[in-house]
Motif scaffolding. Structure first.
Motif, short mmCIF file in Angstrom:
data_model
loop_
_atom_site.label_atom_id
_atom_site.label_comp_id
_atom_site.label_asym_id
_atom_site.label_seq_id
_atom_site.Cartn_x
_atom_site.Cartn_y
_atom_site.Cartn_z
N LEU A 1 0.80 -1.21 0.00
CA LEU A 1 0.00 0.00 0.00
C LEU A 1 0.84 1.27 0.00
O LEU A 1 0.53 2.22 -0.73
CB LEU A 1 -0.94 0.00 1.21
CG LEU A 1 -1.91 -1.18 1.30
CD1 LEU A 1 -2.55 -1.26 2.67
CD2 LEU A 1 -2.99 -1.06 0.23
N VAL A 2 1.89 1.30 0.81
CA VAL A 2 2.65 2.55 0.96
C VAL A 2 4.03 2.51 0.32
O VAL A 2 4.68 3.55 0.22
CB VAL A 2 2.78 2.94 2.45
CG1 VAL A 2 1.42 3.15 3.08
CG2 VAL A 2 3.60 1.92 3.22
N LYS B 1 -9.08 -1.92 -3.21
CA LYS B 1 -8.69 -0.97 -4.26
C LYS B 1 -7.82 -1.66 -5.32
O LYS B 1 -7.87 -1.30 -6.50
CB LYS B 1 -7.92 0.20 -3.65
CG LYS B 1 -8.59 0.87 -2.46
CD LYS B 1 -9.90 1.51 -2.82
CE LYS B 1 -10.43 2.43 -1.72
NZ LYS B 1 -10.73 1.79 -0.44
N PHE B 2 -7.03 -2.65 -4.90
CA PHE B 2 -6.25 -3.43 -5.87
C PHE B 2 -7.14 -4.43 -6.60
O PHE B 2 -7.08 -4.54 -7.83
CB PHE B 2 -5.13 -4.20 -5.15
CG PHE B 2 -4.09 -3.34 -4.49
CD1 PHE B 2 -3.75 -2.09 -5.00
CD2 PHE B 2 -3.45 -3.78 -3.35
CE1 PHE B 2 -2.79 -1.30 -4.38
CE2 PHE B 2 -2.48 -3.00 -2.72
CZ PHE B 2 -2.15 -1.75 -3.24
N ALA B 3 -7.95 -5.16 -5.84
CA ALA B 3 -8.75 -6.23 -6.43
C ALA B 3 -9.74 -5.71 -7.46
O ALA B 3 -10.02 -6.37 -8.47
CB ALA B 3 -9.50 -6.99 -5.33
N SER C 1 -4.02 7.60 2.35
CA SER C 1 -5.32 8.22 2.60
C SER C 1 -6.32 7.82 1.52
O SER C 1 -7.53 7.73 1.78
CB SER C 1 -5.18 9.74 2.67
OG SER C 1 -4.81 10.28 1.41
N LYS C 2 -5.85 7.57 0.30
CA LYS C 2 -6.75 7.16 -0.77
C LYS C 2 -7.24 5.73 -0.58
O LYS C 2 -8.29 5.35 -1.10
CB LYS C 2 -6.06 7.32 -2.13
CG LYS C 2 -5.76 8.77 -2.49
CD LYS C 2 -5.33 8.93 -3.94
CE LYS C 2 -3.94 8.42 -4.19
NZ LYS C 2 -3.48 8.71 -5.58
N ARG D 1 -10.46 -3.36 3.26
CA ARG D 1 -11.01 -2.43 2.27
C ARG D 1 -9.92 -1.73 1.48
O ARG D 1 -10.13 -1.38 0.31
CB ARG D 1 -11.91 -1.41 2.98
CG ARG D 1 -13.27 -2.02 3.38
CD ARG D 1 -14.12 -1.08 4.19
NE ARG D 1 -15.48 -1.61 4.29
CZ ARG D 1 -16.36 -1.25 5.21
NH1 ARG D 1 -16.03 -0.35 6.13
NH2 ARG D 1 -17.57 -1.77 5.21
N ALA D 2 -8.76 -1.53 2.08
CA ALA D 2 -7.65 -0.96 1.33
C ALA D 2 -7.23 -1.88 0.19
O ALA D 2 -6.97 -1.43 -0.93
CB ALA D 2 -6.47 -0.70 2.28
#
Length: 645
Positions: free
Chosen positions: A364-365, A471-473, A436-437, A467-468
């Protein structure tokens, strides 16, 4: 006539002498009469005090009484499944609401019989019972007799603190009277049953019925009802799993009270008296309700699926979870980000806890921002070696370093140093902007490179992490470019096949990332987040009061649960769709492995020296490449130490 009373006193005081006290029967009678008189005076004084503190003068003020708790308990929040069918009702305190009218009379009467026999005849407090308790306490020189009515117990549990002071008791009496003026007896009984504590994090009769008997409260038998009524007196001492003999003894006391009051017949008493069978179900599906109730609004729509919930529950049941390990798991629809299922091995509410996310934060980061900004591709060589960033020296798990490795290999092996190097290049502020996105919430103090390894001040919530990854899936372009999401999925697919999440190797079309948080003394948290195009499964295992047993890491217990869940047909979602903006390009293997460069193969490159790799059309290799990206001065970074993956 005399009564001779002998007692052996402390030998150190009287050198072992025996003292004999001779008391006449007349004197003894006088003493007893005095005690009884004092007890009666105490009872009368208690009754007078009740009359005063609950009288009209005091009732006007009500000692700060507020009806907010009543409004919260009357509030109804509804949870709906994927088809729009109502699943649960809860009150404003997040307790599942059972309509008392739907409970058997004997279930209601079990609690009345043992807790408040005159419930339907008093106005909130029972003067006779208070007086009797005062007399017994005085005569026994103790303060053990309880005299609280059901209404008082409800007030104490919901309105007041558990402190034992005169002022709190006065408030309790006053509030009980106020409550009786504004609510019906049935409503008070319903509020009471829905708020009771049964121990081990179990609140409300609905959860208790599910935990101890694996059924709804409406289906309880007489014996089961009596058992639940028995537990609440002392949930620790009367837990039927740990202290079954004591629980059964008190259950029979409840039944005898019900018989004496005419609530049950002699035959019903005899039928309910034998040992009451308990459920052997260890897994709590109620975590789904807790997560759902954390959503805003009173009408909560989920993507709940009974078959998905069953699959997740079964995965936890088959997992060999050590007794001192707590596990929570949640399934989310990757497209809607609505919760599909959730379960845990405890009845404690885990939905709000935030823990250090460990290496599950790396994609993620670190990696997704680097891909999105065109800094790396999946085959970019990264040097994994001991390195210092000022005073910060990140280290790999078990102190192993692998030298040159591609970005995909670094991510799938969960190497720490390359992740920190990437964050250093990206910049902490830029990484936090990406975070944050995804919906992650860093604090102002999260300014160091240790966030690459999940070292954040407040930690993160498991559902938020799930849930983060949605965004990839789902190729959510609000968070990252579509091609970035696809490439991350491809890299984490390798993690599931050969990396730290290889427990999922037999599951088709899956990507996964593990994470383990710990220190030299041991691991405290272990994660696996696995997903396909349709669903994200996030699993946490931890020990909030100590360390995990040896061998429990993200790649073991959590990864097993993810695999057991996603292999079920209900979660089959096909393969990740490859965007048109991602292309296959042959690169020169010799340049990659010997010179650590990503160079496009040309016409002279032999077939054996070619490697096909995926690239975004916005970040494709040419005929040359830069040296290692990560030389530089690392002296100007503020870091947070102490996190190891």
């Amino acid at each position: 006539m005399y009564l001779i009373y002998a007692s052996k006193l402390d030998r150190d005081v009287l050198n072992g002498c025996n003292i004999f006290i001779i008391i006449s029967v007349d004197t003894l009678r006088k003493i007893l009469r005095s005690l009884v008189l004092a007890a009666l005076i105490t009872a009368v004084a208690a009754s007078a005090a009740i009359a005063v503190v609950t009288g009209p003068v005091f009732a006007e003020d009500g000692f700060g009484y507020t009806d907010i708790p009543v409004r919260q308990m009357r509030l109804t929040r509804r949870i709906y499944d994927a088809e729009g069918n109502e699943l649960y009702r809860a009150n404003g305190y997040g307790r599942i609401k059972v309509d008392v009218q739907n409970l058997h009379d004997y279930t209601q009467n079990a609690f009345i019989a043992i807790e408040d026999a005159r419930f339907y005849s008093h106005d909130g407090f029972d003067v006779r019972r208070i007086a009797a308790a005062a007399v017994k306490d005085l005569l026994s020189f103790s303060a053990k007799e309880g005299a609280s009515t059901i209404t008082q117990q409800l007030v104490k549990n919901v309105w007041l603190t558990p402190e034992k002071t005169l002022s709190r008791k006065i408030k309790e009496l006053s509030y009980a009277r106020k409550l009786e003026e504004t609510a019906t007896k049935k409503e008070i009984l319903g509020m009471y049953l829905n708020s009771l504590y049964f121990g081990d994090g179990i609140y409300g009769i609905a959860n208790a019925a599910k935990r101890f008997f694996d059924k709804s409260a409406e289906q309880l038998t007489i014996g089961e009802s009596a058992m639940l009524a028995a537990i609440i007196n002392n949930p620790g001492a009367y837990n039927p799993y740990r202290h079954n003999t004591a629980a059964e003894k008190r259950k029979r006391l409840v039944l005898s009270r019900m018989l004496d009051m005419g609530f049950i017949s002699k035959k019903e008493f005899e039928d309910a008296s034998p040992i009451t069978p308990l459920s052997n179900k260890r897994i709590n599906d109620g975590l789904f309700v807790s997560y759902s109730l954390n959503e805003s609004g009173n009408e909560i729509y989920t993507d709940y699926s009974s078959s998905a919930q069953s699959a997740l529950t079964c995965a936890l049941e088959t997992a060999q979870i050590p007794d001192d390990v707590t596990v929570a798991a949640v399934v989310v629809n990757s497209r809607t980000e609505r919760i599909v299922a959730a379960a845990s091995n405890t009845y404690e509410d885990l939905s709000d806890i935030r823990r250090q996310p460990g290496s599950t934060i790396k994609p993620l980061v670190c990696y997704a921002p680097a891909l999105d900004d065109g800094i790396i591709s999946p085959v970019t060589p990264l040097l994994d070696e001991p390195v210092k960033f000022g005073s910060y020296s990140p280290r790999n798990y078990l102190g192993r370093y692998y030298g040159w490795a591609t970005a995909t290999e670094c991510l799938s092996r969960s190497l720490n140093v390359p992740a920190v190097k990437l964050l250093n290049i990206i910049g902490v502020d830029n990484a936090k902007r990406y975070a944050s996105k995804y919906g992650l919430n860093f604090s102002e103090n999260d300014k160091g490179l240790a966030i690459a390894l999940g070292g954040t001040e407040k930690g993160e919530n498991l559902l938020t992490m799930a849930r983060a990854y949605c965004k990839f899936a789902s190729y959510n372009t609000v968070a990252v470019k579509k091609e970035t999401a696809y490439l991350i999925n491809s890299m984490l697919g390798e993690c599931a096949r050969t990396g730290t999440a290889k427990a999922l190797a037999s599951v088709a079309n899956v990507a996964a990332k593990t994470g383990t948080v710990g220190e030299d003394a041991g691991n405290t948290d272990a994660y696996c987040i696995a997903y396909n195009p349709g669903y994200v499964v996030a699993v946490w295992a931890g020990n909030k009061n100590g360390y995990l047993p040896d061998g429990v890491t993200g790649g073991t217990l959590p990864a097993y649960i993810c695999a057991e869940t996603l292999k079920r047909p209900v979660f089959d979602s096909g393969a990740f769709e490859k965007p048109d903006t991602v292309v296959d390009i042959d690169i020169n293997a010799d340049e990659l492995y010997k010179k650590h460069k990503v160079v496009r193969a040309d016409t002279e490159t032999l077939p054996k020296d070619r490697i096909t790799a995926e690239f975004s059309i916005y970040n494709m290799p040419d005929g040359s490449a830069d040296e290692d990206l990560f030389f530089g001065d690392y002296e100007n970074f503020r870091v947070i130490d102490g996190f190891v993956d």
